[in-house]
Scaffold this active site. Structure first.
Site, PDB file in Angstrom:
ATOM      1  N   CYS A  10       8.487  -0.881   5.435  1.00 28.77           N
ATOM      2  CA  CYS A  10       7.465   0.015   4.891  1.00 28.77           C
ATOM      3  C   CYS A  10       6.475  -0.837   4.112  1.00 28.77           C
ATOM      4  O   CYS A  10       6.351  -2.043   4.367  1.00 28.77           O
ATOM      5  CB  CYS A  10       8.079   1.133   4.050  1.00 28.77           C
ATOM      6  SG  CYS A  10       8.978   0.566   2.587  1.00 28.77           S
ATOM      7  N   ASN A  13       8.815  -1.730   0.203  1.00 26.54           N
ATOM      8  CA  ASN A  13      10.268  -1.978   0.308  1.00 26.54           C
ATOM      9  C   ASN A  13      11.017  -1.473  -0.938  1.00 26.54           C
ATOM     10  O   ASN A  13      12.040  -2.036  -1.322  1.00 26.54           O
ATOM     11  CB  ASN A  13      10.562  -3.461   0.564  1.00 26.54           C
ATOM     12  CG  ASN A  13      12.008  -3.760   0.995  1.00 26.54           C
ATOM     13  OD1 ASN A  13      12.527  -4.841   0.743  1.00 26.54           O
ATOM     14  ND2 ASN A  13      12.675  -2.818   1.627  1.00 26.54           N
ATOM     15  N   CYS A  15      10.872   2.313  -1.444  1.00 26.95           N
ATOM     16  CA  CYS A  15      11.112   3.745  -1.221  1.00 26.95           C
ATOM     17  C   CYS A  15      11.657   4.008   0.185  1.00 26.95           C
ATOM     18  O   CYS A  15      12.849   4.220   0.374  1.00 26.95           O
ATOM     19  CB  CYS A  15       9.824   4.562  -1.454  1.00 26.95           C
ATOM     20  SG  CYS A  15       9.218   4.481  -3.158  1.00 26.95           S
ATOM     21  N   ARG A  16      10.766   3.989   1.196  1.00 25.31           N
ATOM     22  CA  ARG A  16      11.170   4.455   2.528  1.00 25.31           C
ATOM     23  C   ARG A  16      12.102   3.493   3.259  1.00 25.31           C
ATOM     24  O   ARG A  16      13.114   3.913   3.821  1.00 25.31           O
ATOM     25  CB  ARG A  16       9.937   4.742   3.392  1.00 25.31           C
ATOM     26  CG  ARG A  16       9.149   5.945   2.916  1.00 25.31           C
ATOM     27  CD  ARG A  16       7.779   5.976   3.529  1.00 25.31           C
ATOM     28  NE  ARG A  16       6.964   4.863   3.050  1.00 25.31           N
ATOM     29  CZ  ARG A  16       5.748   4.574   3.481  1.00 25.31           C
ATOM     30  NH1 ARG A  16       5.209   5.311   4.430  1.00 25.31           N
ATOM     31  NH2 ARG A  16       5.085   3.553   2.979  1.00 25.31           N
ATOM     32  N   SER A  17      11.754   2.185   3.294  1.00 25.56           N
ATOM     33  CA  SER A  17      12.615   1.282   4.096  1.00 25.56           C
ATOM     34  C   SER A  17      13.993   1.059   3.476  1.00 25.56           C
ATOM     35  O   SER A  17      14.973   0.961   4.221  1.00 25.56           O
ATOM     36  CB  SER A  17      11.903  -0.036   4.431  1.00 25.56           C
ATOM     37  OG  SER A  17      11.574  -0.778   3.284  1.00 25.56           O
ATOM     38  N   ASP A 125       4.549   8.643   2.792  1.00 26.26           N
ATOM     39  CA  ASP A 125       4.900   7.828   1.624  1.00 26.26           C
ATOM     40  C   ASP A 125       5.173   8.744   0.427  1.00 26.26           C
ATOM     41  O   ASP A 125       4.282   9.470  -0.021  1.00 26.26           O
ATOM     42  CB  ASP A 125       3.714   6.906   1.328  1.00 26.26           C
ATOM     43  CG  ASP A 125       4.028   5.893   0.239  1.00 26.26           C
ATOM     44  OD1 ASP A 125       5.120   5.990  -0.371  1.00 26.26           O
ATOM     45  OD2 ASP A 125       3.188   5.015   0.007  1.00 26.26           O
TER      46      ASP A 125
HETATM   47  P1  4NP Z   1       7.292   2.376   0.153  1.00 27.63           P
HETATM   48  O1  4NP Z   1       6.464   3.115  -1.000  1.00 27.63           O
HETATM   49  O2  4NP Z   1       6.279   1.674   1.037  1.00 27.63           O
HETATM   50  O3  4NP Z   1       7.956   3.507   0.862  1.00 27.63           O
HETATM   51  O4  4NP Z   1       8.242   1.420  -0.537  1.00 27.63           O
HETATM   52  C1  4NP Z   1       5.532   2.445  -1.812  1.00 27.63           C
HETATM   53  C2  4NP Z   1       5.985   1.671  -2.839  1.00 27.63           C
HETATM   54  C3  4NP Z   1       5.065   1.028  -3.669  1.00 27.63           C
HETATM   55  C4  4NP Z   1       3.720   1.192  -3.439  1.00 27.63           C
HETATM   56  C5  4NP Z   1       3.273   1.963  -2.391  1.00 27.63           C
HETATM   57  C6  4NP Z   1       4.200   2.597  -1.566  1.00 27.63           C
HETATM   58  N1  4NP Z   1       2.782   0.553  -4.309  1.00 27.63           N
HETATM   59  O5  4NP Z   1       1.586   0.790  -4.121  1.00 27.63           O
HETATM   60  O6  4NP Z   1       3.187  -0.192  -5.189  1.00 27.63           O
END
Ligand code: 4NP
Length: 159
Positions: A10, A13, A15-17, A125
């Site tokens: 994702c 790294n 939340c989703r992955s 997201d």
């Molecule tokens: P992820 O979510 O891609 O599912 O881990 C996010 C985590 C952090 C951020 C964006 C999305 N960020 O902008 O820091």
């Protein structure tokens, strides 16, 4: 069938992955599958951090402990180490395609490509949302990983 190695990717790294890795580890254990599993982010801002507390809590509600995972950024070597690099949304798939080396071993796809009727779609997201958004992401991820593993079982993911 040779056991494949699968990397979920994702943006951050956190939340989703990691939720995908946690769901995949849980489902692989339930099915007795010896699959190598990992996750990474296309971005490196959260390198070394544990998953977001909301992701840890969501996974825990569904029986997966992801608290020990640590964020890392995807590398070009990942395209040699993994048979499948699975993006959580189209923007991360585009970024992965851009750094995918020419002699890459990995096949690139979206998680939801493996789910009938969801081809081309991303897992939304949840980072700027709350528990309902994390629950929605978990539902998509869990169903997507089951569909991916069903495909592995049906046709052999290396075939
Ligand atoms: P992820 O979510 O891609 O599912 O881990 C996010 C985590 C952090 C951020 C964006 C999305 N960020 O902008 O820091």
């Amino acid at each position: 069938m040779t056991s494949p190695a699968i990397l979920f990717v994702c943006l951050g790294n956190i939340c989703r992955s990691p939720m995908a890795e946690g769901a995949a580890r849980m489902i692989a254990a339930e099915r007795g599958l010896g699959i190598a599993l990992d996750s990474a982010g296309t971005g490196g801002w959260h390198r070394g951090e544990p998953p977001d507390p909301r992701a840890i809590a969501c996974a825990r509600r569904h029986g997966a402990d992801i608290s020990g995972l640590r964020a890392r950024q995807v590398t070009r070597a990942d395209f040699q180490r993994f048979d499948h690099v699975i993006a959580l949304d189209p923007s991360n798939l585009d970024n992965l395609a851009r750094i995918d080396p020419p002699a890459s071993r990995a096949r690139l796809s979206l998680l939801l490509d493996h789910m009938p009727g969801r081809t081309g779609q991303g897992v939304a997201d949840p980072y700027y949302g709350g528990d309902p958004e994390f629950e929605r992401a978990w539902a998509d991820i869990h169903t997507g990983v089951i569909a991916l593993f069903d495909r592995i079982a049906a046709q052999g993911i290396l075939g």
